[in-house]
Design an enzyme around this catalytic site. Structure first.
Site, PDB file in Angstrom:
ATOM      1  N   SER A  61      -9.796   2.022   3.704  1.00 45.57           N
ATOM      2  CA  SER A  61      -8.439   2.724   2.475  1.00 45.57           C
ATOM      3  C   SER A  61      -7.833   1.964   1.736  1.00 45.57           C
ATOM      4  O   SER A  61      -7.465   2.460   0.284  1.00 45.57           O
ATOM      5  CB  SER A  61      -8.054   4.247   3.501  1.00 45.57           C
ATOM      6  OG  SER A  61      -7.047   2.886   4.234  1.00 45.57           O
TER       7      SER A  61
ATOM      8  N   LYS B   7       0.487  -1.367   0.303  1.00 49.12           N
ATOM      9  CA  LYS B   7       0.339  -0.241   0.385  1.00 49.12           C
ATOM     10  C   LYS B   7       0.851   1.307   0.065  1.00 49.12           C
ATOM     11  O   LYS B   7       1.955   1.518   0.544  1.00 49.12           O
ATOM     12  CB  LYS B   7      -0.939  -0.058   1.295  1.00 49.12           C
ATOM     13  CG  LYS B   7      -2.086   0.909   1.563  1.00 49.12           C
ATOM     14  CD  LYS B   7      -2.783   1.192   2.865  1.00 49.12           C
ATOM     15  CE  LYS B   7      -3.449   2.304   2.716  1.00 49.12           C
ATOM     16  NZ  LYS B   7      -4.816   2.114   3.767  1.00 49.12           N
TER      17      LYS B   7
ATOM     18  N   SER C  61      -9.654   0.437   7.510  1.00 49.80           N
ATOM     19  CA  SER C  61      -9.300  -0.072   6.357  1.00 49.80           C
ATOM     20  C   SER C  61      -8.576  -1.390   5.300  1.00 49.80           C
ATOM     21  O   SER C  61      -8.290  -1.202   4.161  1.00 49.80           O
ATOM     22  CB  SER C  61      -7.935   1.255   6.344  1.00 49.80           C
ATOM     23  OG  SER C  61      -8.804   2.244   6.387  1.00 49.80           O
TER      24      SER C  61
HETATM   25  N1  GLN Z   1     -12.274   4.746   6.902  1.00 46.82           N
HETATM   26  C1  GLN Z   1     -11.899   4.810   8.220  1.00 46.82           C
HETATM   27  C2  GLN Z   1     -11.841   5.907   8.095  1.00 46.82           C
HETATM   28  O1  GLN Z   1     -11.922   6.807   6.874  1.00 46.82           O
HETATM   29  C3  GLN Z   1     -10.854   3.719   8.406  1.00 46.82           C
HETATM   30  C4  GLN Z   1     -10.155   4.395   7.361  1.00 46.82           C
HETATM   31  C5  GLN Z   1      -8.648   3.584   7.619  1.00 46.82           C
HETATM   32  O2  GLN Z   1      -9.256   2.761   8.927  1.00 46.82           O
HETATM   33  N2  GLN Z   1      -6.882   3.510   7.183  1.00 46.82           N
HETATM   34  O3  GLN Z   1     -10.862   6.545   8.893  1.00 46.82           O
END
Ligand code: GLN
Length: 509
Positions: free
Chosen positions: A185, A110, A209
C-alpha cells in the site's frame, strides 16, 4: 499542479494537491526513474556549504511540481514547515556546528502517519478534512535528526491493498513504467524515492506494504522487527501486524533512516527497549562466513520464471561473496495468506470502528437519525476494499465463528513463527523473492481481490512472525521491470539483514 490550499486556520502551512487529473500515458515520454544522491554525500555537501538545505528543498519541490501530475505520488505538501527546517539546518551549517544524521535531507511521509496540522487522509475519503493536532513519534524523530519533511505520500485506503489502486485520491503510477502499479500500500513512498521526489520516505508494512512496492519500484524497503519502531501517530490497520519503516535508494541510506526512527517510545507500549544499532555501520561489515537459508516453499508454483532467474543470480552473488547457502524448510507457508487475511481483517474491523462521522473527517449530510448518520457516513466515506475487509473481519470475530476462524488463525500463526525460529537457529538470514512477479499493469488485478491477496504470498509470513526484513533491488526482467530480493532475519536481527542486502546491492545485478 500543486495549488495553494485555502487559508483556513487549520490548513495554514500546508498545501493540498488538487486537480489531480493524471496526465494521459500517451503524453509521457520514457520513465521517471531518477535516483536521489546518497544521504551521506548530500549531508557532507550541506555541511561544507556547497549545497544549501533551502536550495535542496526548493529543488525537490520543483521536481514534485513537475512529476506529480504524472505520478500522483504526493497528496499534500508541508512547504512552510519544510522551508523553516531547511533554514535552521543552513543556519547550523553556516556556524560550522555539528550536523545531525539527516541534516537537510528531504523526506516524504506516507499519509497514514500524522504530521501536526497537515491533512492526514490515510488514502480515504472518510478522513477528508482531518488535521491531526500532533506529530507521529517517527516524524518528530526525523525532524530532530535534521530531515526536511516535504509532504504526505499517496497510499491504498487505510493501507489495504497491494497496488495503490485503492486510494480515494487516485492511483500512483510506477516511475519505471507509468502503465504499471507501483505496488502498495505504500506506493507513493516507494515511487517518491524511485523518481527522486524525496531522498528517503517512510511507509507502513502490515503484510508487505513496504517490501512489495519497494521491489516494484526498484528501491530498498525495510520491515523492522515488530516493536522496533514506534507506531504512535500511525493510523492503525491491524495492530498485531502494523510496522513503520523506511524506503531509500540504497541499503546504507535505509539503514541510516532506521537508526533514526527506531527505539523505545513512552507513547507506544508495544515499542521495544532493545538497544538500537548503528545499522549503517553494521551494513558495511562483510558477509563472508554468513549462513543464508533458501526455503523451497518460496520458489514453487506461481513464481514468475524471470523473477526466479534474477533471485538465483542474487543467491549466486552471495555465494561468491563467501556465504554458505543452505536449504531451509518452512512447510506451513501455504497457510500464510488465509491466516493473514483473517487476522488483518478481524483487527481492521475493530480499529476502523472509530470512523463513524462523529470525531473525524467526513460526515454524511443531513442524516435523518443518529443511526443513519453512522451508517451513511461509513457507507459514503469508505471505499469498496475497506468495506469488504470490515465485513470479513466482523464475520470472523462474530460469536460462534471466533473459534473456527480467528482463534484458529492465531494458532497457525504461532506455528509459522516457530518454523522461522527453527530455521534461524541454523542460518543468519533467509532470502526469497519479495513478490512472485514484477509490477503488474494498472487495472490488471483490481477486479479480482483473491488474485490481489495471493500476490502477498512471500511477504505476509514475516509479518505474522514479527521478524524483520529488507528488500533490495536484484536485477530486472527483460522488460526492464525491477525485481526485489527479500532478506529476512530473526527478531531484532536488522543488522544482519542489512549486511546481506548490501552484498546483493554490491553485486550490481
Ligand atoms: N497487501 C496487503 C494487504 O492488502 C498488505 C498491506 C499492508 O502491508 N499494509 O493487506
Amino acid at each position: 499542479m500543486v495549488k495553494e490550499q485555502g487559508t483556513g486556520k487549520r490548513e495554514q502551512g500546508t498545501e493540498a494537491i488538487k486537480g489531480k487529473r493524471l496526465a494521459s500515458v500517451e503524453n509521457i515520454a520514457g520513465s521517471f526513474v531518477e535516483r536521489p544522491k546518497a544521504i551521506a554525500a548530500l549531508r557532507a555537501q550541506i555541511a561544507s556549504g556547497s549545497v544549501r538545505a533551502s536550495g535542496l528543498a526548493a529543488e525537490y519541490y520543483a521536481s514534485i511540481e513537475q512529476k506529480n501530475p504524472h505520478l500522483n505520488v504526493y497528496l499534500s505538501l508541508t512547504k512552510e514547515r519544510a522551508l523553516a527546517q531547511a533554514a535552521r539546518v543552513d543556519d547550523l551549517a553556516s556556524k560550522g556546528d555539528p550536523l545531525p544524521a539527516l541534516a537537510g535531507i528531504p523526506v516524504g511521509i506516507k499519509d497514514v502517519l500524522v504530521v501536526k496540522g497537515a491533512p492526514a487522509t490515510a488514502g480515504s475519503k472518510i478522513l477528508a478534512g482531518y488535521h491531526p493536532p500532533y506529530d507521529a513519534t517517527v516524524v518528530s524523530k526525523l525532524e530532530a535528526a535534521g530531515a526536511v519533511l516535504l509532504g504526505k505520500t499517496n497510499c491504498d485506503e487505510f493501507a489495504m491493498g497491494s497496488s495503490n489502486e485503492n486510494s480515494a485520491y487516485g492511483p500512483v503510477r510506477n516511475p519505471v513504467d507509468t502503465e504499471r502499479v507501483p505496488g502498495g500500500s505504500s506506493g507513493g513512498s516507494a515511487a517518491a524515492v524511485a523518481a527522486n521526489m524525496a531522498v528517503a520516505t517512510l511507509g507502513s508494512d502490515t503484510g508487505g506494504s513496504i517490501r512489495q512496492p519497494a521491489s516494484f519500484c526498484g528501491v530498498v524497503g525495510v520491515l523492522p522487527t515488530y516493536g522496533r519502531v514506534s507506531r504512535y501517530g500511525l493510523i492503525a490497520f491491524a495492530s498485531s501486524l502494523d510496522r513503520v519503516g523506511p524506503f531509500a535508494a540504497n541499503v546504507r541510506d535505509a539503514a541510516t533512516m532506521l537508526s533514526v526512527i527506531a527505539g523505545h517510545d513512552p507513547h507506544d507500549a508495544t515499542s521495544s527497549p532493545a538497544p538500537v544499532d548503528g545499522y549503517a555501520t553494521e551494513s558495511d561489515k562483510p558477509v563472508e562466513g554468513m549462513r543464508i537459508g533458501v526455503p523451497a516453499e518460496y520458489f514453487a508454483e506461481g513464481l514468475d520464471a524471470q523473477v526466479r532467474a534474477e533471485i538465483e543470480k542474487g543467491i549466486d552473488a552471495l555465494r561468491s561473496a563467501g556465504c554458505t547457502i543452505k536449504p531451509v524448510s518452512l512447510p506451513h507457508t501455504k497457510y500464510a495468506v488465509p491466516v493473514y487475511y483473517l487476522i488483518a481483517t478481524a483487527e481492521a474491523s475493530a480499529n476502523l470502528a472509530r470512523f463513524d462521522g462523529v470525531r473525524y473527517g467526513y460526515r454524511s449530510p443531513v442524516p435523518a437519525t443518529l443511526s443513519d448518520m453512522y451508517s451513511h457516513s461509513r457507507d459514503e466515506g469508505f471505499g469498496a476494499e475497506v468495506k469488504r475487509r470490515i465485513l470479513l473481519g466482523t464475520y470472523a470475530l462474530s460469536a460462534g465463528y471466533y473459534d473456527a476462524y480467528y482463534r484458529k488463525a492465531q494458532q497457525v500463526r504461532r506455528i509459522l513463527a516457530e518454523e522461522f525460529l527453527r530455521a534461524f537457529a541454523e542460518v543468519d538470514a533467509i532470502v526469497t523473492p519479495t513478490a512472485p512477479t514484477a509490477a503488474f499493469k494498472i487495472g490488471e488485478k483490481s477486479d479480482d481481490p483473491l488474485a490481489m491477496y495471493l500476490a502477498d504470498i512471500y511477504t505476509v509470513t514475516a509479518s505474522l512472525a514479527g521478524i524483520c526484513g529488507v528488500t533490495v533491488p536484484c536485477g530486472a526482467t527483460s522488460a526492464g521491470l525491477p525485481v526485489g530480493m527479500q532478506v529476512l532475519a530473526t527478531h531484532f536481527g536488522e543488522s544482519k539483514a542489512f549486511r546481506v542486502a548490501r552484498a546483493v546491492e554490491a553485486a550490481h545485478l
